[in-house]
Design a protein around this motif. Structure first.
Motif, PDB file in Angstrom:
ATOM      1  N   ASP A  49      36.191   6.749  74.399  1.00 31.81           N
ATOM      2  CA  ASP A  49      36.397   6.170  73.592  1.00 31.81           C
ATOM      3  C   ASP A  49      36.158   7.152  72.427  1.00 31.81           C
ATOM      4  O   ASP A  49      36.727   6.644  71.133  1.00 31.81           O
ATOM      5  CB  ASP A  49      34.895   5.093  74.013  1.00 31.81           C
ATOM      6  N   VAL A  50      34.835   7.856  72.953  1.00 32.20           N
ATOM      7  CA  VAL A  50      34.428   9.554  71.861  1.00 32.20           C
ATOM      8  C   VAL A  50      35.843   9.801  71.546  1.00 32.20           C
ATOM      9  O   VAL A  50      36.571  10.223  70.778  1.00 32.20           O
ATOM     10  CB  VAL A  50      33.413   9.845  72.299  1.00 32.20           C
ATOM     11  N   ALA A  51      36.916  10.155  72.456  1.00 35.24           N
ATOM     12  CA  ALA A  51      37.902  11.532  72.044  1.00 35.24           C
ATOM     13  C   ALA A  51      39.004  10.183  71.235  1.00 35.24           C
ATOM     14  O   ALA A  51      39.202  10.770  69.909  1.00 35.24           O
ATOM     15  CB  ALA A  51      38.602  10.921  73.327  1.00 35.24           C
ATOM     16  N   GLN A  52      39.220   8.972  71.645  1.00 30.91           N
ATOM     17  CA  GLN A  52      40.040   7.589  70.444  1.00 30.91           C
ATOM     18  C   GLN A  52      39.146   7.627  69.122  1.00 30.91           C
ATOM     19  O   GLN A  52      40.199   7.758  67.947  1.00 30.91           O
ATOM     20  CB  GLN A  52      39.796   6.860  70.913  1.00 30.91           C
ATOM     21  N   GLU A  53      37.631   6.946  68.871  1.00 28.99           N
ATOM     22  CA  GLU A  53      37.296   7.186  67.802  1.00 28.99           C
ATOM     23  C   GLU A  53      37.519   8.116  67.049  1.00 28.99           C
ATOM     24  O   GLU A  53      37.650   8.502  65.547  1.00 28.99           O
ATOM     25  CB  GLU A  53      35.994   6.948  67.783  1.00 28.99           C
ATOM     26  N   LEU A  54      37.439   9.501  67.086  1.00 30.48           N
ATOM     27  CA  LEU A  54      37.892  11.240  66.198  1.00 30.48           C
ATOM     28  C   LEU A  54      39.065  11.074  65.952  1.00 30.48           C
ATOM     29  O   LEU A  54      39.474  12.074  65.445  1.00 30.48           O
ATOM     30  CB  LEU A  54      36.978  12.136  67.057  1.00 30.48           C
ATOM     31  N   ALA A  55      40.217  10.447  67.312  1.00 32.24           N
ATOM     32  CA  ALA A  55      41.514  10.817  66.088  1.00 32.24           C
ATOM     33  C   ALA A  55      41.648   9.915  65.264  1.00 32.24           C
ATOM     34  O   ALA A  55      42.711  10.558  64.525  1.00 32.24           O
ATOM     35  CB  ALA A  55      42.964  10.895  67.821  1.00 32.24           C
TER      36      ALA A  55
ATOM     37  N   GLN B 252      27.271  18.740  79.712  1.00 34.52           N
ATOM     38  CA  GLN B 252      26.352  18.550  78.769  1.00 34.52           C
ATOM     39  C   GLN B 252      25.548  20.198  79.843  1.00 34.52           C
ATOM     40  O   GLN B 252      25.889  21.154  81.112  1.00 34.52           O
ATOM     41  CB  GLN B 252      24.579  17.421  80.240  1.00 34.52           C
ATOM     42  N   PRO B 253      24.718  20.956  79.423  1.00 38.08           N
ATOM     43  CA  PRO B 253      23.968  20.337  77.361  1.00 38.08           C
ATOM     44  C   PRO B 253      25.167  20.613  76.698  1.00 38.08           C
ATOM     45  O   PRO B 253      25.847  21.711  76.086  1.00 38.08           O
ATOM     46  CB  PRO B 253      23.412  21.426  77.293  1.00 38.08           C
ATOM     47  N   ASN B 254      25.590  19.697  75.540  1.00 35.25           N
ATOM     48  CA  ASN B 254      26.401  19.777  74.399  1.00 35.25           C
ATOM     49  C   ASN B 254      25.277  19.636  73.298  1.00 35.25           C
ATOM     50  O   ASN B 254      25.777  19.401  71.854  1.00 35.25           O
ATOM     51  CB  ASN B 254      27.213  18.751  74.405  1.00 35.25           C
ATOM     52  N   TRP B 255      24.026  19.017  73.417  1.00 40.74           N
ATOM     53  CA  TRP B 255      23.285  19.088  72.045  1.00 40.74           C
ATOM     54  C   TRP B 255      23.698  20.370  71.587  1.00 40.74           C
ATOM     55  O   TRP B 255      23.506  19.921  70.025  1.00 40.74           O
ATOM     56  CB  TRP B 255      21.776  19.004  72.966  1.00 40.74           C
ATOM     57  N   PHE B 256      23.725  21.595  71.111  1.00 45.32           N
ATOM     58  CA  PHE B 256      23.611  22.548  70.328  1.00 45.32           C
ATOM     59  C   PHE B 256      24.883  22.252  69.192  1.00 45.32           C
ATOM     60  O   PHE B 256      25.118  23.634  68.479  1.00 45.32           O
ATOM     61  CB  PHE B 256      23.337  23.604  70.889  1.00 45.32           C
ATOM     62  N   HIS B 257      25.997  21.099  69.767  1.00 42.99           N
ATOM     63  CA  HIS B 257      27.052  21.068  69.194  1.00 42.99           C
ATOM     64  C   HIS B 257      26.543  19.994  67.763  1.00 42.99           C
ATOM     65  O   HIS B 257      27.751  20.649  66.864  1.00 42.99           O
ATOM     66  CB  HIS B 257      28.386  20.536  69.524  1.00 42.99           C
ATOM     67  N   LEU B 258      25.833  19.840  67.599  1.00 41.97           N
ATOM     68  CA  LEU B 258      24.889  18.574  66.652  1.00 41.97           C
ATOM     69  C   LEU B 258      24.113  19.539  65.436  1.00 41.97           C
ATOM     70  O   LEU B 258      23.421  19.553  65.999  1.00 41.97           O
ATOM     71  CB  LEU B 258      25.036  17.241  67.235  1.00 41.97           C
ATOM     72  N   PRO B 259      24.310  19.594  64.693  1.00 41.06           N
ATOM     73  CA  PRO B 259      23.414  19.779  63.355  1.00 41.06           C
ATOM     74  C   PRO B 259      22.079  19.513  63.539  1.00 41.06           C
ATOM     75  O   PRO B 259      22.553  18.029  63.359  1.00 41.06           O
ATOM     76  CB  PRO B 259      24.491  20.049  62.521  1.00 41.06           C
TER      77      PRO B 259
ATOM     78  N   GLU C 273      26.365  11.239  69.953  1.00 36.56           N
ATOM     79  CA  GLU C 273      26.859  11.658  69.212  1.00 36.56           C
ATOM     80  C   GLU C 273      26.854  13.931  68.924  1.00 36.56           C
ATOM     81  O   GLU C 273      28.393  14.118  68.625  1.00 36.56           O
ATOM     82  CB  GLU C 273      25.739  11.523  67.854  1.00 36.56           C
ATOM     83  N   SER C 274      26.656  13.762  70.217  1.00 37.35           N
ATOM     84  CA  SER C 274      26.628  15.420  70.312  1.00 37.35           C
ATOM     85  C   SER C 274      28.170  15.556  71.335  1.00 37.35           C
ATOM     86  O   SER C 274      27.876  16.498  71.169  1.00 37.35           O
ATOM     87  CB  SER C 274      25.084  16.279  70.946  1.00 37.35           C
ATOM     88  N   HIS C 275      28.033  14.636  71.193  1.00 38.97           N
ATOM     89  CA  HIS C 275      29.350  14.964  72.229  1.00 38.97           C
ATOM     90  C   HIS C 275      30.841  14.847  71.745  1.00 38.97           C
ATOM     91  O   HIS C 275      31.116  15.596  71.790  1.00 38.97           O
ATOM     92  CB  HIS C 275      29.466  13.238  73.511  1.00 38.97           C
ATOM     93  N   ALA C 276      30.361  13.840  70.372  1.00 37.46           N
ATOM     94  CA  ALA C 276      32.057  14.369  69.160  1.00 37.46           C
ATOM     95  C   ALA C 276      31.686  15.106  68.898  1.00 37.46           C
ATOM     96  O   ALA C 276      32.641  15.706  68.428  1.00 37.46           O
ATOM     97  CB  ALA C 276      31.351  12.514  69.148  1.00 37.46           C
TER      98      ALA C 276
END
Length: 306
Positions: free
Chosen positions: A56-62, A218-225, A236-239
């Protein structure tokens, strides 16, 4: 850490379409979309697993234009909806390396691109690349490919017996902490190494390059400002992690297609939950875990061949 075990030996690779033995009919809805019997032996091969990426995240971003390098290669700019062969990295990659890529979500059976020869297979078709070795990696090595793994998550780190099994399938494997889940620059470091590997190969050598992308795990939080360690990971950080990966994906595609035409598969191995129905993480049977994005396409070589 760089390791390059001696090359494997084995029976001659099958470079033409092959069917299962007589008496073992194949019940499929048609041939694979690509005739891998013609591709294997002619083109380079790239397999990228975007570890833990949700469909779902991949499709939304595309759809929103937020991953232009990936969406620009996907047929119609959209991911294909598929079902993962496992609910976590180890199980899913064991299946993938046996030729069981994520399965189309619609009714099947669905012909496979790769398959070991065994009687009774219902998903081996005329366009399937059939190999006579225990796994796809050694099957491609027997067909003359240099097999290279650029590892990401812990199952590829070769820091213990378990983390050595999957990379041990390859003639050459690479992993270092900069490629792992805790590194905010993991994917760009992996792409740097992949480019070095490609550049070092003799021009005539066919390549099977596998990259396990760790950035979404995980962890991926550091990719989200603005996100914090205390707040942890989120959808959101996954996206945001996928956007980070996309910013460097063009370099990987350029390297993979720099020598000759390259057939590329980009997919997730499983998704992950961020609180849906009370679930968090993966290795569980929830739709956000078993539904994954998939794409396959050709990267034209330097002569523009498609």
């Amino acid at each position: 850490m760089r390791q390059a075990p001696p090359g494997r030996t084995g029976p001659a690779g099958m470079t033409q379409p092959s069917t299962v033995p007589a008496g073992a009919p194949c019940r499929t809805t048609g041939p694979p979309q690509v005739d891998m019997g013609r591709v294997v032996g002619r083109d380079d091969l790239l397999l990228v697993t975007l570890d833990t990426l949700r469909f779902d995240v991949a499709q939304e971003l595309a759809a929103a234009g937020r991953i232009p390098h990936l969406a620009g290669r996907l047929p119609g700019g959209r991911w294909e909806r598929r079902h993962a062969p496992g609910s976590f990295t180890w199980a899913s990659h064991q299946a993938i390396f046996a030729g069981f890529l994520p399965t189309p979500a619609g009714a099947g059976p669905h012909p496979r691109l790769f398959a070991a020869r065994f009687a009774g297979s219902e998903t081996t078709a005329d366009g399937t690349f059939v190999y006579d070795t225990p796994d796809l990696v050694s099957g491609l090595a027997a067909a003359g490919y240099r097999t290279v793994c650029i590892g990401g998550v812990g199952f590829f780190n070769r820091q213990g017996p378990l983390g050595s099994v999957l990379p041990g399938l390859f003639q050459e494997s690479h992993w270092e902490p900069a490629f792992g889940v805790a590194s905010p620059t993991s994917f760009e470091s992996q792409v740097d190494r992949a480019a070095e590997v490609v550049a070092a190969l003799p021009a005539e050598q066919r390549l099977f390059l596998f990259v396990n992308v760790s950035a979404l795990h995980q962890p991926n939080w550091f990719h989200l400002p603005g996100a914090t360690r205390e707040a942890g990971d989120s959808r959101e950080s996954h996206a945001a992690a996928l956007e980070y990966v996309d910013r460097h994906m063009g370099r990987l595609f350029a390297a993979a297609g720099s020598r000759r035409r390259c057939f590329a598969i980009v997919c997730s191995d499983h998704g992950t939950a961020y609180g849906e129905d009370g679930y968090t993480g993966h290795r569980l049977g929830h739709e956000v875990v078993w539904t994954v994005p998939y794409g396959q396409f050709f990267l034209p070589g330097p002569d523009g061949a498609r």
